[in-house]
Design an enzyme around this catalytic site. Structure first.
Site, PDB file in Angstrom:
ATOM      1  N   LYS A  75       0.823  -1.196   0.000  1.00  0.00           N
ATOM      2  CA  LYS A  75       0.000   0.000   0.000  1.00  0.00           C
ATOM      3  C   LYS A  75       0.866   1.258   0.000  1.00  0.00           C
ATOM      4  O   LYS A  75       0.377   2.344  -0.317  1.00  0.00           O
ATOM      5  CB  LYS A  75      -0.929  -0.002   1.217  1.00  0.00           C
ATOM      6  CG  LYS A  75      -1.997  -1.096   1.163  1.00  0.00           C
ATOM      7  CD  LYS A  75      -2.916  -1.031   2.361  1.00  0.00           C
ATOM      8  CE  LYS A  75      -3.990  -2.116   2.282  1.00  0.00           C
ATOM      9  NZ  LYS A  75      -4.900  -2.075   3.462  1.00  0.00           N
ATOM     10  N   ARG A 104      -5.670  -2.829  -9.956  1.00  0.00           N
ATOM     11  CA  ARG A 104      -5.985  -1.755  -9.011  1.00  0.00           C
ATOM     12  C   ARG A 104      -4.873  -1.575  -7.972  1.00  0.00           C
ATOM     13  O   ARG A 104      -4.603  -0.452  -7.519  1.00  0.00           O
ATOM     14  CB  ARG A 104      -7.311  -2.059  -8.325  1.00  0.00           C
ATOM     15  CG  ARG A 104      -7.835  -0.907  -7.485  1.00  0.00           C
ATOM     16  CD  ARG A 104      -9.297  -1.082  -7.132  1.00  0.00           C
ATOM     17  NE  ARG A 104      -9.534  -2.207  -6.235  1.00  0.00           N
ATOM     18  CZ  ARG A 104     -10.172  -3.312  -6.587  1.00  0.00           C
ATOM     19  NH1 ARG A 104     -10.619  -3.463  -7.831  1.00  0.00           N
ATOM     20  NH2 ARG A 104     -10.376  -4.287  -5.717  1.00  0.00           N
ATOM     21  N   HIS A 139     -16.342 -21.766  -4.887  1.00  0.00           N
ATOM     22  CA  HIS A 139     -15.472 -22.786  -4.308  1.00  0.00           C
ATOM     23  C   HIS A 139     -15.539 -24.043  -5.162  1.00  0.00           C
ATOM     24  O   HIS A 139     -16.320 -24.139  -6.117  1.00  0.00           O
ATOM     25  CB  HIS A 139     -15.851 -23.074  -2.862  1.00  0.00           C
ATOM     26  CG  HIS A 139     -15.431 -22.000  -1.903  1.00  0.00           C
ATOM     27  ND1 HIS A 139     -14.113 -21.705  -1.652  1.00  0.00           N
ATOM     28  CD2 HIS A 139     -16.155 -21.133  -1.153  1.00  0.00           C
ATOM     29  CE1 HIS A 139     -14.037 -20.711  -0.786  1.00  0.00           C
ATOM     30  NE2 HIS A 139     -15.258 -20.340  -0.463  1.00  0.00           N
ATOM     31  N   ASP A 170     -10.092 -27.344  -7.184  1.00  0.00           N
ATOM     32  CA  ASP A 170      -9.045 -26.447  -6.704  1.00  0.00           C
ATOM     33  C   ASP A 170      -7.652 -26.912  -7.115  1.00  0.00           C
ATOM     34  O   ASP A 170      -6.846 -26.112  -7.602  1.00  0.00           O
ATOM     35  CB  ASP A 170      -9.106 -26.345  -5.176  1.00  0.00           C
ATOM     36  CG  ASP A 170     -10.117 -25.315  -4.710  1.00  0.00           C
ATOM     37  OD1 ASP A 170     -10.982 -24.926  -5.518  1.00  0.00           O
ATOM     38  OD2 ASP A 170     -10.051 -24.899  -3.549  1.00  0.00           O
TER      39      ASP A 170
END
Length: 401
Positions: A75, A104, A139, A170
Site C-alpha cells: 500500500k 488496481r 469454491h 481447486d
C-alpha cells in the site's frame, strides 16, 4: 527429502527448474499448490506476504513448503516499487485475485510486462478473467457443479450429488493446470523472449478433466442421463466398492475381461457359470453375488488373496493406513518433514529429481535475505526494513506450538 545449503539456508540446487525465479503473491488453495509444485521441481519461489499478525501455525502448513517469504507493505509506494523491482528479475508471477484487483493494486500484467517483457504472468481464479460469473465468489463444489462434473459422482439419478472435499477443482483443475500452463509458457518465453498472461480458471480445468466422459458419450459408451449405471461410475459389478466382514472396504476394478477372469478364478468361481457381465441386465445379480462373497471374510483375507495378482482388487485404506502400506513405504510416497506427514514430490524425474527445498516459511522470515539475493542494493534493503515498508519476522521452529 529437504534440500538446503549455504550459510543463510538458501535453496539447494535440485530439479529441472533450478534457476527459475517465481514470485507468488500470497493466496489460498490452488495458487499455493502450483507454487509448491514449481518449488518441488527446483524453482526459487518467493512468497510475497502482507505485513501483519500471523495466525495458526504457518510453519507446518505443508502446502507452503519450499518457499521463502518476504513481507512487503504494497500500500506504500516504496512497497509497490520493491515488488516491481523483483518482477524485473523474475521469470514467473502467480496471483489469485479476482479480475481487476491486481491492476488496481498497481501490479497488473501490463505494468509488470513493461518492467519485464519475458515474465510469465499466471492468474488463478475460479471462473476466469471474463464471463458472467467472473467477479463472483466460488469454491470447488461450485466449479464441479457448473461443469456437470459433480453428477459423475452420483450413485444414481435419484440420489443427490455428494459434496467431495475441495481438491478436485481447486487442485486438479486449478493448481495443477496452472503449473502445466506455467511451464508451457516458460518454455515459450525462453524460446521467443516474450512472456504472456495465463488465465487459469478452475471451471475450465474441471471441464478439461471430463474430456474422457465426453469422448465415451460420443461413442455411445456412457449415459450422462443415468449416473451410477455406467461401467466405471459404480454401476458395473466389476467397478465398485465392496464391504468386508470387518466393516472395511475393497476397491474392486477388474474392467478388462482378462482381469475380471483372474478375480473370478481367485474367488473360486467359474466364468461359465456366471451371468454375462457385459449385459447390464445382470449387473445387480452379480453385485449381490460378489457383495455376499466379500462380506464373508475380513479385508486382510482378501488383501492377501489378491496381492500380486492382476485382479485389480485392493484395500480401501485410511490416511493413516496408506502411510504404512508396504507399496507406499517402498516408494517413499509419503514423507515426514518439519514434523508433518505429507505426500512426497511428484512426479519422479530420473536425472533431476524433485525435493522439498525447505519448511514452510513464517511470513516475512526471509525478507532481507530475499531482497539481497534478488539484487536489491544493501543500503536500500536496510532503508526498506527500517521504514517498515518491508517487515522481517523472526523464524519459528517447525515443532514449536
Amino acid at each position: 527429502m529437504t534440500a538446503t545449503d549455504g550459510d543463510r539456508g538458501t535453496p539447494a540446487r535440485h530439479g529441472p527448474l533450478q534457476g527459475v525465479k517465481v514470485i507468488e503473491i500470497a493466496g489460498l488453495g490452488p495458487g499455493p499448490y502450483a507454487a509448491m509444485l514449481l518449488s518441488d521441481m527446483g524453482a526459487d519461489v518467493v512468497r510475497v506476504d502482507r505485513p501483519g499478525p500471523v495466525s495458526g501455525r504457518p510453519e507446518v502448513y505443508a502446502l507452503a513448503r519450499g518457499r521463502r517469504s518476504v513481507a512487503i507493505d504494497m500500500k506504500q509506494p516504496e512497497g509497490l516499487a520493491t515488488l516491481l523491482d523483483l518482477v524485473g528479475v523474475a521469470d514467473i508471477l502467480i496471483e489469485g485475485f479476482r479480475p481487476g484487483v491486481a491492476e488496481r493494486l498497481g501490479f497488473g500484467p501490463e505494468t509488470c510486462h513493461s518492467r519485464n517483457p519475458r515474465l510469465v504472468y499466471a492468474r488463478m481464479t475460479g471462473w476466469g478473467q471474463d464471463g458472467p460469473f467472473s467477479r463472483m465468489a466460488g469454491h470447488d463444489l461450485n466449479y464441479l457443479g457448473l461443469t456437470g462434473a459433480l453428477t459423475l459422482l452420483q450413485h444414481s439419478a435419484d440420489s443427490p450429488p455428494p459434496s467431495p472435499p475441495g481438491f478436485i477443482a481447486d487442485f486438479g483443475g486449478g493448481g495443477l493446470m496452472m503449473a502445466f500452463g506455467i511451464v508451457s509458457a516458460l518454455h515459450e518465453a525462453q524460446r521467443s523472449g516474450s512472456g504472456q498472461v495465463i488465465d487459469a480458471a478452475m471451471v475450465d480445468g474441471v471441464a478439461s478433466l471430463t474430456t474422457l466422459i465426453y469422448s465415451m458419450t460420443a461413442q455411445g459408451r456412457w449415459n450422462l442421463d443415468r449416473p451410477g449405471t455406467n461401467f466405471c461410475d459404480g454401476g458395473a459389478p466389476y467397478y465398485a466398492i465392496y464391504e468386508t466382514a470387518d466393516g472395511k472396504y475393497l476397491a474392486v476394478a477388474p474392467i478388462e475381461p482378462q482381469f475380471y477372469a483372474t478375480m473370478v478364478d481367485l474367488l473360486g468361481l467359474s466364468l461359465d457359470e456366471l451371468p454375462d457381465r457385459d449385459d447390464p441386465a445382470h449387473w445387480d445379480e452379480l453385485k449381490e453375488l460378489f457383495a455376499g462373497i466379500f462380506r464373508a471374510q475380513p479385508r486382510e483375507h482378501w488383501t492377501a488373496l489378491f496381492d500380486g495378482t492382476d485382479a485389480c482388487v485392493t484395500p480401501v485404506l485410511t490416511f493413516a493406513e496408506a502411510r504404512h502400506h508396504p507399496h507406499n513405504l517402498a516408494r517413499h510416497t509419503f514423507v515426514e518433514e518439519f514434523g508433518v506427514v505429507q505426500p512426497a514430490p511428484a512426479p519422479r524425474l530420473g536425472a533431476t529429481p524433485a525435493a522439498i527445498a525447505r519448511p514452510p516459511a513464517i511470513p516475512g522470515a526471509h525478507s532481507r535475505e530475499v531482497l539481497l539475493d534478488w539484487g536489491i542494493a544493501t543500503e536500500r534493503v536496510g532503508t526498506l526494513v527500517d521504514s517498515g515498508v518491508v517487515v522481517e519476522s523472526p523464524a519459528r521452529e517447525p515443532h514449536s506450538a
